[in-house]
Design a protein around this motif. Structure first.
Motif, mmCIF file in Angstrom:
data_model
loop_
_atom_site.group_PDB
_atom_site.id
_atom_site.type_symbol
_atom_site.label_atom_id
_atom_site.label_comp_id
_atom_site.label_asym_id
_atom_site.label_seq_id
_atom_site.Cartn_x
_atom_site.Cartn_y
_atom_site.Cartn_z
ATOM 1 N N SER A 50 37.927 20.931 44.990
ATOM 2 C CA SER A 50 39.187 20.219 45.159
ATOM 3 C C SER A 50 40.236 21.107 45.793
ATOM 4 O O SER A 50 40.069 22.320 45.918
ATOM 5 N N ALA A 51 41.332 20.461 46.160
ATOM 6 C CA ALA A 51 42.524 21.232 46.506
ATOM 7 C C ALA A 51 42.955 22.024 45.277
ATOM 8 O O ALA A 51 42.649 21.649 44.142
ATOM 9 N N THR A 52 43.644 23.144 45.487
ATOM 10 C CA THR A 52 44.018 24.011 44.375
ATOM 11 C C THR A 52 45.486 23.830 44.009
ATOM 12 O O THR A 52 46.301 23.392 44.825
ATOM 13 N N THR A 53 45.786 24.187 42.781
ATOM 14 C CA THR A 53 47.167 24.176 42.300
ATOM 15 C C THR A 53 47.540 25.577 41.850
ATOM 16 O O THR A 53 46.675 26.377 41.484
ATOM 17 N N VAL A 54 48.811 25.882 41.850
ATOM 18 C CA VAL A 54 49.282 27.214 41.460
ATOM 19 C C VAL A 54 49.023 27.438 39.977
ATOM 20 O O VAL A 54 49.291 26.571 39.147
ATOM 21 N N ALA A 55 48.483 28.607 39.642
ATOM 22 C CA ALA A 55 48.184 28.948 38.249
ATOM 23 C C ALA A 55 49.429 29.502 37.571
ATOM 24 O O ALA A 55 50.359 29.991 38.233
ATOM 25 N N GLN A 56 49.425 29.448 36.243
ATOM 26 C CA GLN A 56 50.528 30.046 35.503
ATOM 27 C C GLN A 56 50.514 31.562 35.675
ATOM 28 O O GLN A 56 49.478 32.156 35.960
ATOM 29 N N ALA A 57 51.654 32.173 35.515
ATOM 30 C CA ALA A 57 51.768 33.618 35.704
ATOM 31 C C ALA A 57 51.004 34.372 34.624
ATOM 32 O O ALA A 57 50.771 33.864 33.527
ATOM 33 N N GLY A 58 50.583 35.595 34.940
ATOM 34 C CA GLY A 58 49.964 36.463 33.950
ATOM 35 C C GLY A 58 48.472 36.629 34.090
ATOM 36 O O GLY A 58 47.863 37.422 33.370
ATOM 37 N N PHE A 59 47.846 35.890 34.997
ATOM 38 C CA PHE A 59 46.407 36.004 35.189
ATOM 39 C C PHE A 59 46.097 36.734 36.491
ATOM 40 O O PHE A 59 46.956 36.847 37.377
ATOM 41 N N ASN A 60 44.853 37.211 36.602
ATOM 42 C CA ASN A 60 44.425 37.838 37.849
ATOM 43 C C ASN A 60 44.302 36.814 38.971
ATOM 44 O O ASN A 60 44.381 37.156 40.140
ATOM 45 N N TYR A 61 44.036 35.573 38.628
ATOM 46 C CA TYR A 61 43.918 34.543 39.647
ATOM 47 C C TYR A 61 45.271 33.888 39.860
ATOM 48 O O TYR A 61 46.136 33.880 38.988
ATOM 49 N N THR A 62 45.463 33.319 41.049
ATOM 50 C CA THR A 62 46.760 32.743 41.397
ATOM 51 C C THR A 62 46.710 31.233 41.560
ATOM 52 O O THR A 62 47.757 30.596 41.692
ATOM 53 N N ALA A 63 45.523 30.646 41.571
ATOM 54 C CA ALA A 63 45.387 29.204 41.759
ATOM 55 C C ALA A 63 44.207 28.691 40.953
ATOM 56 O O ALA A 63 43.335 29.464 40.526
ATOM 57 N N GLU A 64 44.176 27.391 40.754
ATOM 58 C CA GLU A 64 43.101 26.747 40.002
ATOM 59 C C GLU A 64 42.600 25.532 40.759
ATOM 60 O O GLU A 64 43.359 24.870 41.471
ATOM 61 N N GLY A 65 41.324 25.248 40.608
ATOM 62 C CA GLY A 65 40.733 24.086 41.258
ATOM 63 C C GLY A 65 39.479 23.653 40.524
ATOM 64 O O GLY A 65 39.098 24.230 39.495
ATOM 65 N N THR A 66 38.813 22.646 41.039
ATOM 66 C CA THR A 66 37.578 22.124 40.460
ATOM 67 C C THR A 66 36.473 22.206 41.497
ATOM 68 O O THR A 66 36.623 21.696 42.616
ATOM 69 N N ALA A 67 35.370 22.842 41.150
ATOM 70 C CA ALA A 67 34.252 23.011 42.071
ATOM 71 C C ALA A 67 33.313 21.821 41.990
ATOM 72 O O ALA A 67 32.994 21.344 40.903
ATOM 73 N N SER A 68 32.851 21.352 43.144
ATOM 74 C CA SER A 68 31.814 20.319 43.183
ATOM 75 C C SER A 68 30.458 20.918 43.521
ATOM 76 O O SER A 68 29.416 20.384 43.120
ATOM 77 N N GLN A 69 30.435 22.020 44.255
ATOM 78 C CA GLN A 69 29.183 22.691 44.603
ATOM 79 C C GLN A 69 29.409 24.197 44.684
ATOM 80 O O GLN A 69 30.429 24.658 45.212
ATOM 81 N N VAL A 70 28.444 24.957 44.148
ATOM 82 C CA VAL A 70 28.456 26.414 44.241
ATOM 83 C C VAL A 70 27.083 26.856 44.735
ATOM 84 O O VAL A 70 26.060 26.500 44.146
ATOM 85 N N VAL A 71 27.051 27.614 45.807
ATOM 86 C CA VAL A 71 25.806 28.159 46.343
ATOM 87 C C VAL A 71 25.875 29.673 46.274
ATOM 88 O O VAL A 71 26.828 30.272 46.791
ATOM 89 N N PHE A 72 24.891 30.304 45.607
ATOM 90 C CA PHE A 72 24.877 31.767 45.589
ATOM 91 C C PHE A 72 23.899 32.282 46.629
ATOM 92 O O PHE A 72 22.826 31.718 46.838
ATOM 93 N N VAL A 73 24.301 33.377 47.292
ATOM 94 C CA VAL A 73 23.660 33.784 48.539
ATOM 95 C C VAL A 73 23.104 35.200 48.437
ATOM 96 O O VAL A 73 23.851 36.190 48.491
ATOM 97 N N THR A 74 21.793 35.311 48.298
ATOM 98 C CA THR A 74 21.112 36.601 48.350
ATOM 99 C C THR A 74 20.973 37.030 49.805
ATOM 100 O O THR A 74 20.596 36.233 50.656
ATOM 101 N N GLU A 75 21.274 38.295 50.102
ATOM 102 C CA GLU A 75 21.132 38.800 51.463
ATOM 103 C C GLU A 75 19.846 39.592 51.665
ATOM 104 O O GLU A 75 19.226 39.497 52.720
ATOM 105 N N LEU A 76 19.462 40.383 50.674
ATOM 106 C CA LEU A 76 18.249 41.206 50.777
ATOM 107 C C LEU A 76 17.463 41.108 49.481
ATOM 108 O O LEU A 76 18.042 41.091 48.394
ATOM 109 N N LEU A 77 16.149 41.067 49.604
ATOM 110 C CA LEU A 77 15.260 41.071 48.442
ATOM 111 C C LEU A 77 13.946 41.685 48.877
ATOM 112 O O LEU A 77 13.278 41.180 49.783
ATOM 113 N N GLY A 78 13.582 42.795 48.235
ATOM 114 C CA GLY A 78 12.346 43.453 48.611
ATOM 115 C C GLY A 78 12.231 44.837 48.008
ATOM 116 O O GLY A 78 13.008 45.204 47.113
ATOM 117 N N PRO A 79 11.276 45.635 48.491
ATOM 118 C CA PRO A 79 11.039 46.967 47.917
ATOM 119 C C PRO A 79 12.106 47.972 48.332
ATOM 120 O O PRO A 79 12.570 47.972 49.474
#
Length: 380
Positions: A50-79
């Motif tokens: 979703s679009a993000t909204t400004v987070a309350q002060a005091g956190f490391n993050y500055t905005a909040e939103g809702t994820a619909s999809q997350v893809v994690f991406v491996t770049e290398l795998l091997g010996p």
């Protein structure tokens, strides 16, 4: 947005805390991991939401939103090969399939090697991170003694032999005879290849998949879905020509940024994706010092509290008289903890605050008690 995960209690990526409880989670091949708690700190992920909204002060993050999809991406795998060590015997770099991997104090290590410099020849490693034009800067490294079912090789195509149906990625020759080659892929293109680990001696690696290495080639993502929307990328700048440069395989138009950006800088860039180009509107530095200052952030419920340790989301965290807010600690209370990962692999709480909305293990695709981190050094 695409960057490394730096916090849990939902996921925090590029300064945004996303509620991922209902998100579809997949790997770079599109395999579903929605109910497996697969996400870990240090993984590089692409998040649609979703679009993000400004987070309350005091956190490391500055905005909040809702994820619909997350893809994690491996770049290398091997010996693991060609481990380079310093005078004290600590590993400084290693190779996977001819690609060199470097790391820093903000790289997370997990598996057989849980501290900086402990990687050994003969192990197998899975690497998440960013290409800097010469080698991979790892944000997360997972090591194992068990050979994986497939190998993964990401890098820049340096040569293509159409007669032999091969291409060269770094130092390795890969056959695309079984999968074909997208006409859009050429010399200079960044690609991700999946390889059969059972290589015939003196023959090229046999690819079972070859894709472009940018957001538009990820599962269930199309240019039409991205066009016209806000985008934020973390990565290492390369290919600077005038005000344009490359970040995570995408072209960025930085003409509105004012300050010059140079090759090799690690940055977060925010803008709008238009007709295949990220029109940058703002940027900030994401070098080691910036990531060390921000640290990790966990939201959860305290358990197993003792005089100097407690458990949070399955992790043992130390604290002392220097920990700001330690007086709020009690078993069963929700907290937000800013963490620093020590050189010996232990986690230290720099600051603790009450968080009445924190849950014990998260829900849905939340990290489910895992802390296997980024934005500081190794982890387990």
């Amino acid at each position: 947005t695409s960057g490394s995960i730096v916090g849990f209690g939902s996921i925090i990526v590029n300064g945004v805390r996303y509620d991922d409880s209902l998100a579809k989670v997949a790997d770079v091949d599109g395999t579903d991991h929605s109910n497996s708690n697969a996400l870990k700190l240090g993984m590089v992920v692409a998040v649609q939401g979703s679009a993000t909204t400004v987070a309350q002060a005091g956190f490391n993050y500055t905005a909040e939103g809702t994820a619909s999809q997350v893809v994690f991406v491996t770049e290398l795998l091997g010996p693991v090969t060609n481990v380079v060590r310093d005078a004290q015997g600590q590993a400084q770099s290693f190779d996977i399939l001819g690609q060199t991997v470097h790391w820093s104090s903000t790289t997370v290590f997990d598996g057989l090697s849980t501290t900086l410099g402990a990687v050994e020849q003969g192990q197998f490693a899975e690497v998440y991170g960013f290409w800097d034009g010469e080698f991979w800067q790892a944000s997360r490294v997972e090591t194992s003694s068990t050979a994986p079912a497939v190998y993964r090789l990401s890098g820049v195509v340096t040569a293509i032999d159409t007669a032999a149906h091969t291409l060269t990625i770094g130092q390795e020759t890969v056959s695309y005879a079984a999968v074909g080659l997208d006409a859009a892929l050429g010399v200079g293109t960044s690609v991700r290849a999946v390889l059969n680990p059972n290589r015939v001696l003196a023959q090229p690696w046999a690819a079972t998949a070859i894709r472009r290495a940018d957001l538009q080639a990820l599962p269930n993502v199309t240019s039409a879905e991205l066009d016209g929307f806000e985008m934020e990328l973390e990565g290492i700048v390369s290919g600077v020509v005038g005000s344009r440069f490359t970040l995570q395989g995408l072209t960025v138009d930085g003409s509105a940024l004012g300050a010059p950006i140079t090759n090799g800088q690690r940055v977060e860039v925010k803008g709008r994706f238009t007709q295949g180009v990220l029109i940058a509107q703002s940027w900030e530095s994401d070098e080691d010092s910036d990531r060390e200052r921000k640290g990790f952030e966990l939201h959860g419920v305290v358990s197993a509290l003792s005089a100097n340790t407690f458990e949070l989301r399955g992790y043992s965290v130390t604290y002392d008289a220097s920990t700001k807010g330690a007086q709020v600690l009690a078993n069963g209370i929700g907290v937000e903890v800013k963490l620093q990962l020590q050189a010996n692999g232990s986690w230290y709480a720099r600051e603790i605050e009450s968080d009445e909305n924190a849950s014990a293990t998260g829900s849905g695709n939340d990290d489910g008690g895992e802390l296997e981190g980024v934005e500081t050094s190794d982890g387990d």
